[in-house]
Design an enzyme around this catalytic site. Structure first.
Site, short mmCIF file in Angstrom:
data_model
loop_
_atom_site.label_atom_id
_atom_site.label_comp_id
_atom_site.label_asym_id
_atom_site.label_seq_id
_atom_site.Cartn_x
_atom_site.Cartn_y
_atom_site.Cartn_z
N CYS A 61 0.83 -1.21 0.00
CA CYS A 61 0.00 0.00 0.00
C CYS A 61 0.86 1.26 0.00
O CYS A 61 1.81 1.36 0.80
CB CYS A 61 -0.91 0.01 1.23
N CYS A 67 -0.37 6.14 7.16
CA CYS A 67 -1.62 5.68 7.75
C CYS A 67 -1.32 4.87 9.00
O CYS A 67 -0.34 4.12 9.06
CB CYS A 67 -2.37 4.83 6.72
N CYS A 70 -2.76 -1.17 9.26
CA CYS A 70 -1.96 -2.13 8.46
C CYS A 70 -0.46 -2.01 8.75
O CYS A 70 0.36 -1.93 7.83
CB CYS A 70 -2.22 -1.93 6.98
N CYS A 144 -7.44 1.71 -0.53
CA CYS A 144 -7.14 0.93 0.67
C CYS A 144 -7.07 -0.53 0.26
O CYS A 144 -8.04 -1.07 -0.28
CB CYS A 144 -8.21 1.14 1.74
N GLN A 249 -19.33 -8.38 11.77
CA GLN A 249 -17.93 -8.77 11.56
C GLN A 249 -17.38 -8.02 10.35
O GLN A 249 -18.08 -7.81 9.36
CB GLN A 249 -17.82 -10.28 11.35
N TYR A 276 -24.47 -13.48 23.64
CA TYR A 276 -23.90 -12.32 22.94
C TYR A 276 -24.14 -12.53 21.44
O TYR A 276 -23.23 -12.43 20.62
CB TYR A 276 -22.42 -12.14 23.25
N ASP A 344 -19.90 -15.37 22.33
CA ASP A 344 -19.17 -14.44 21.44
C ASP A 344 -19.20 -13.04 22.05
O ASP A 344 -19.88 -12.15 21.55
CB ASP A 344 -19.83 -14.45 20.06
N CYS A 370 -12.24 -11.77 20.17
CA CYS A 370 -11.35 -10.85 19.46
C CYS A 370 -10.19 -10.45 20.36
O CYS A 370 -9.45 -9.51 20.04
CB CYS A 370 -12.12 -9.62 18.99
#
Length: 412
Positions: A61, A67, A70, A144, A249, A276, A344, A370
């Site tokens: 990128c 940025c 990433c 992006c 998601q 959840y 979750d 996560c």
């Protein structure tokens, strides 16, 4: 270490997000490199790579380094994925757990369906972008590598939608943009409200820009100001109309990988709980197997789930309720008769709920997370209650970032 900037030659010895040099955090480096960096306190700013790692690759990128996202594009695929899987292994090891860690699921470039784009007026022009590295500065983007093409092609239209909300000097709009089956869904936050909020004229102009761009919906912190059609997604056999600001998601194929894992792990279940549950990403696929009771703190998400049941005939029964599982978890007695529980939770995990699950008679738990640290904490609770963590699937949904998600199977 002195806080005054100094230029030093340092050798990197590990990776945590970007890289670590002894006790100095060195972004944009890789393990085993020798670099020149400007060091101030506990941070080092890369100036030059003297001896590059064999794992260093050319970032794809053009915005890399400016940025703030990433941050690991410069790391070759193999060691990058191995490091992400090792984050999970280390988190489990800290609570004295080991398990089989499956090969990670990799989200491909160009697959992210959700972006948070910041809007600012620069030199008289509305620009959209992401936060600059280590700052609140806008890193304006014209493309992006991780985002779906529909998000990138919509940048000019999104800038026009944002423009009316930049009139107040304290407004810093963020456009939470999601691609759906019926078009773009845009929820805008960060608009100054203490002085009365955006004017009726600003709302009208934003709605006109949304209509011109054929946007599905625009909302202002959840308040709908324009809608031509309901933003819809598919969860299993169901078509779900998302409420404004609903959780989704980030990558559809990553969601599907987690769902596939859960459905396989729940095979043979007689009755399932989906805790959840959100708007039903797991609920509807699981309802192909067995009746499901579903619960989530978001009443709007639960309502969307309940309304979508009619779009998916042939499933087992679904009973959904709005419930704050952190404050009012399902008790072990409530879980009687359930043989599979899917959990979750958000990043903070679900410590209280897991304590009740550990006391229950259910046979299997499927944990989605996560955050490897809180997953490990909650996994320890289940292990102490007689469960074994059978296997874990790492899910690299946030490509080239330090974040890793996972789904794991526990059984008694």
């Amino acid at each position: 270490m002195s806080a005054d900037p100094r230029e030093l030659v340092i050798e990197t010895i590990g990776a945590q997000g970007d890289g670590v040099a002894g006790s100095v955090f060195a972004p944009l480096t890789l393990p085993g490199e020798r670099v020149v960096a400007r060091v101030a306190g506990a941070r080092a700013e890369l100036l030059e790579v003297l001896d590059a790692s064999l794992d260093r690759v050319l970032p794809p990128c053009p915005h890399f380094g400016d940025c703030g996202g990433c941050a690991l594009q410069h790391w070759a695929r193999g060691p990058y994925l191995a490091w992400k899987a090792d984050l999970i292994r280390q988190a489990l090891a800290r609570v004295r757990l080991e398990t089989e860690i499956l090969p990670p699921f990799e989200a491909p470039p160009g697959s992210r369906r959700r972006l948070a784009l910041h809007a600012r007026r620069i030199d008289g022009r509305v620009r959209l972008g992401l936060k600059g590295r280590r700052s609140w500065r806008l890193a304006a983007i014209d493309g992006c590598r991780i985002a779906e093409p529909a998000l990138i092609s919509a940048l000019p239209a999104l800038a026009a939608i944002a423009a009316p909300f930049l009139a107040h000097p304290k407004s810093a709009p963020t456009l939470h943009v999601t691609t759906t089956l019926t078009g773009l869904d845009v929820d805008i936050t960060g608009v100054e409200r203490r002085s009365g909020g955006p004017s009726a004229d600003a709302r009208l102009r934003a709605a006109q820009a949304a209509a011109k761009a054929d946007t599905a919906r625009v909302s202002l912190a959840g308040e709908v100001i324009y809608q031509s059609r309901a933003p819809q997604v598919r969860f299993g056999a169901a078509t779900v109309a998302l409420p404004p600001g609903a959780f989704l998601q980030a990558v559809a194929t990553a969601e599907q990988a987690m769902v596939d894992f859960a459905v396989q792990a729940a095979a043979g279940a007689r009755r399932i709980a989906d805790l959840y549950c959100g708007a039903g990403a797991f609920t509807f696929p699981l309802a192909r197997l067995a009746p499901v009771i579903a619960a989530d703190v978001s009443a709007s998400a639960v309502d969307a789930l309940a309304r979508a049941v009619a779009t998916a005939p042939g499933l087992k029964s679904i009973a959904a309720s709005a419930r704050d599982l952190d404050r009012r978890p399902l008790l072990a007695s409530d879980l009687a008769g359930l043989d599979v529980v899917v959990v979750d939770p958000p990043r903070a995990g679900a410590e209280v709920q897991h304590r009740e699950i550990a006391r229950s008679t259910c046979d299997r738990v499927i944990g989605v997370s996560c955050n490897p640290a809180t997953f490990a904490r909650d996994a320890r609770i289940l292990a102490d209650g007689g469960f074994t963590l059978e296997r874990v699937l790492p899910v690299d949904q946030f490509l080239w970032s330090p974040h890793i998600e996972l789904v794991g199977l526990f059984s008694r």
